[in-house]
Design a protein around this motif. Structure first.
Motif, mmCIF file in Angstrom:
data_model
loop_
_atom_site.group_PDB
_atom_site.id
_atom_site.type_symbol
_atom_site.label_atom_id
_atom_site.label_comp_id
_atom_site.label_asym_id
_atom_site.label_seq_id
_atom_site.Cartn_x
_atom_site.Cartn_y
_atom_site.Cartn_z
ATOM 1 N N THR A 157 0.857 -1.196 0.000
ATOM 2 C CA THR A 157 0.000 0.000 0.000
ATOM 3 C C THR A 157 0.890 1.242 0.000
ATOM 4 O OG1 THR A 157 -1.726 -1.175 1.192
ATOM 5 C CG2 THR A 157 -1.825 1.221 1.248
ATOM 6 N N HIS A 158 0.717 2.056 -1.040
ATOM 7 C CA HIS A 158 1.527 3.273 -1.163
ATOM 8 C C HIS A 158 0.796 4.261 -2.045
ATOM 9 C CE1 HIS A 158 5.504 2.848 0.656
ATOM 10 N NE2 HIS A 158 5.450 1.551 0.367
ATOM 11 N N THR A 159 0.977 5.544 -1.749
ATOM 12 C CA THR A 159 0.531 6.571 -2.692
ATOM 13 C C THR A 159 1.783 7.228 -3.244
ATOM 14 O OG1 THR A 159 -1.552 6.925 -1.556
ATOM 15 C CG2 THR A 159 -0.787 8.705 -2.966
ATOM 16 N N LEU A 160 1.873 7.225 -4.561
ATOM 17 C CA LEU A 160 3.079 7.748 -5.213
ATOM 18 C C LEU A 160 2.705 8.956 -6.060
ATOM 19 C CD1 LEU A 160 4.306 4.252 -6.391
ATOM 20 C CD2 LEU A 160 5.267 5.552 -4.506
ATOM 21 N N SER A 161 3.569 9.939 -6.011
ATOM 22 C CA SER A 161 3.326 11.145 -6.788
ATOM 23 C C SER A 161 4.290 11.180 -7.970
ATOM 24 C CB SER A 161 3.552 12.346 -5.869
ATOM 25 O OG SER A 161 2.742 13.387 -6.272
ATOM 26 N N PHE A 162 3.750 11.252 -9.173
ATOM 27 C CA PHE A 162 4.612 11.248 -10.358
ATOM 28 C C PHE A 162 4.565 12.600 -11.061
ATOM 29 C CE2 PHE A 162 3.475 6.705 -9.948
ATOM 30 C CZ PHE A 162 4.745 6.161 -9.936
ATOM 31 N N SER A 163 5.738 13.160 -11.264
ATOM 32 C CA SER A 163 5.855 14.328 -12.154
ATOM 33 C C SER A 163 7.291 14.321 -12.655
ATOM 34 C CB SER A 163 5.528 15.615 -11.415
ATOM 35 O OG SER A 163 6.491 15.843 -10.413
ATOM 36 N N GLY A 164 7.503 14.820 -13.822
ATOM 37 C CA GLY A 164 8.847 14.787 -14.384
ATOM 38 C C GLY A 164 9.320 13.365 -14.598
ATOM 39 N N VAL A 165 10.617 13.153 -14.342
ATOM 40 C CA VAL A 165 11.174 11.814 -14.567
ATOM 41 C C VAL A 165 11.339 11.100 -13.233
ATOM 42 C CG1 VAL A 165 13.067 10.495 -15.591
ATOM 43 C CG2 VAL A 165 12.484 12.719 -16.534
ATOM 44 N N THR A 166 10.894 9.868 -13.160
ATOM 45 C CA THR A 166 11.098 9.042 -11.972
ATOM 46 C C THR A 166 11.856 7.792 -12.385
ATOM 47 O OG1 THR A 166 8.987 9.825 -11.102
ATOM 48 C CG2 THR A 166 9.946 7.889 -10.031
ATOM 49 N N ALA A 167 12.875 7.439 -11.638
ATOM 50 C CA ALA A 167 13.642 6.219 -11.934
ATOM 51 C C ALA A 167 13.211 5.133 -10.959
ATOM 52 C CB ALA A 167 15.129 6.483 -11.811
ATOM 53 N N LEU A 168 12.925 3.951 -11.480
ATOM 54 C CA LEU A 168 12.580 2.809 -10.631
ATOM 55 C C LEU A 168 13.787 1.884 -10.599
ATOM 56 C CD1 LEU A 168 10.428 1.200 -9.022
ATOM 57 C CD2 LEU A 168 9.719 0.164 -11.176
ATOM 58 N N MET A 169 14.318 1.684 -9.412
ATOM 59 C CA MET A 169 15.540 0.892 -9.287
ATOM 60 C C MET A 169 15.319 -0.284 -8.346
ATOM 61 S SD MET A 169 18.332 3.966 -9.290
ATOM 62 C CE MET A 169 19.672 2.857 -9.561
#
Lengths: 266, 192
Positions: free
Chosen positions: B22-34
């Motif tokens: 359970t998470h709320t994620l905010s996306f704007s611009g570039v996000t890297a998933l590692m």
């Protein structure tokens, strides 16, 4: 460059010459074997010689009746073949769309594949006019081949490409044209060429049993009844040549379709 | 753009990749998933955009129109490069995108005639040319050399001005050079 092209043409001619020589040699070997066998049997009524067969064939070629009978058989079998393709394509698409429809139609496919063709011919004689029997039988032989090949092609369409097409918003038409059609094309083309032989063999067998007026099958049947073995051989030769020519035509058309699809990118 | 994972559980056989995530994620611009190999980065992307349904839980707030660059190139082998990209957009956008990734001279080449790196760039061009509200890229620079990576990275920054970009990478320098927010998955089942 010009000399290079000329040498290329020369080597192509040589290759064609070699191929023709191989065909002629093969034909001579088999004609000689046929002649030897008929000489050993020694009775034209049991085993017609090449001479008697070709004499009869050439005399048939000069009659209008021969061309009428050949054309009628050709048209009937072609009709059955084309109907079988249409039916096979339709069933393949329907059964690919619904597992329920697949479950409903699958036993039919098994029944057609395993039932002796002569049973269908006799049944068709009961149900249909005898002129329609060869058409129906050719249709029945072609349908499961096209259906099975095409259904396999559809089932084996890469699911990753289909997922990509969905994500990138391809319309249904684009998915059909650019994903499904090129994927199933090889299976469909294999089915089309494989089905020709079956359509001819079964179609002529149906004509022999149902003896529709003005057909090759009826002539084969007459030859059997009157023990005209040279006639039997001559008409059989006609069937073989027609089947081969038909197959060549389909292979040619299939080649054209494949080339067009490759050029158009599908 | 806020996206919420509600109690998401994804299992492959016995292995739970996500368990009650359970998470709320905010996306704007570039996000890297590692994250380490096999931790669940691709599964995260697929669940996020709805390509994969979790065994339980939901994802809310993700747009219906998104673009996904798959880990595999998924180019149609019977179409040339331009046709492959144009199918996802239009010819002008496709040409522009192919030129941007350095494939302007390979418009008529079929995938089989391209090198592995060229195919990857063609797939990237298709993703860049496709218009949507969110761009997901699963290892977009896999198989490309350092020089090509460096030349392509700015494209993501340009894309981020139009729509949020989430990309999977193993290289922290890529995230750094783009000034990207970093999401790091770790553990089993995975967490942030």
């Amino acid at each position: 460059m010009i000399s290079g092209m000329a040498s290329e043409r020369g080597s192509r001619k040589k290759e064609i010459g070699k191929k023709a020589a191989r065909i002629v040699l093969s034909a001579c070997v088999w004609l000689a074997a046929w002649q030897v066998l008929s000489s050993v049997v020694g009775k034209e009524v049991l085993f017609a010689s090449p001479y008697a067969t070709f004499t009869r064939l050439f005399s048939l070629l000069g009659t209008g009746d021969f061309w009428l009978k050949t054309l009628r058989s050709l048209l009937g079998i072609t009709e059955g073949y084309l109907l079988g393709i249409c039916g096979g394509v339709l069933l393949a698409v329907l059964t690919a769309c619904s597992e329920w429809l697949y479950a409903v139609f699958k036993p039919m496919l098994t029944v057609i594949k395993t039932t002796p063709v002569v049973s269908f011919i006799i049944l068709a004689l009961v149900w249909l006019q005898k002129e329609s029997v060869p058409i129906f039988i050719s249709f029945l032989m072609v349908l499961p081949i096209v259906w099975a090949n095409l259904a396999t092609g559809i089932a084996e369409t890469d699911p990753q490409l289909l997922e990509m097409a969905r994500v990138y918003g391809f319309s249904k038409h684009k998915i059909l044209r650019y994903v499904y059609f090129p994927s199933v094309l090889p299976s469909l083309l294999t089915a089309l060429t494989t089905a020709i032989g079956f359509a001819w063999k079964a179609g002529i067998a149906a004509e022999v049993i149902s003896t529709p007026r003005d057909s090759i099958g009826a002539q084969l049947n007459n030859a059997k009844v009157y023990l005209e073995t040279a006639d039997l051989f001559a008409w059989t030769l006609v069937v073989i040549l027609l089947s081969m020519a038909f197959e060549r035509l389909i292979v040619f058309l299939v080649g054209k379709i494949s080339a067009y699809a490759a050029k158009e990118g599908a | 753009m806020d996206v919420t994972f509600w109690d998401v559980t994804v299992r492959y056989g016995e292995k739970a990749v996500f368990s009650h995530f359970t998470h709320t994620l905010s996306f704007s611009g570039v996000t890297a998933l590692m994250g380490a190999s096999g931790v669940g980065k691709t599964t995260f992307l697929r669940v996020l955009c709805g390509l994969e349904k979790p065994q339980s839980g939901t994802v809310e707030g993700f747009p219906a129109r998104f673009t996904y660059l798959f880990q595999e190139n998924r180019l149609l082998p019977w179409l040339d490069t331009l046709q492959n990209v144009a199918l996802a957009s239009d010819e002008a956008a496709a040409k522009g995108a192919l030129e941007a990734v350095g494939l302007g001279a390979e418009l008529r080449a079929k995938p089989a005639a391209l090198s592995g790196g060229m195919r990857r760039r063609a797939a990237l061009a298709r993703a860049l040319a496709h218009s949507s509200e969110f761009l997901l890229l699963d290892e977009p620079f896999a198989g490309l050399d350092e020089c090509l990576r460096a030349s392509l990275l700015p494209l993501l920054k340009t894309e981020a001005q139009r729509r949020p970009v989430l990309f999977v990478t193993h290289d922290p320098r890529e995230a750094q050079s783009l000034g990207a927010a970093v999401l790091e998955l770790h553990g089993s089942p995975a967490g942030l």
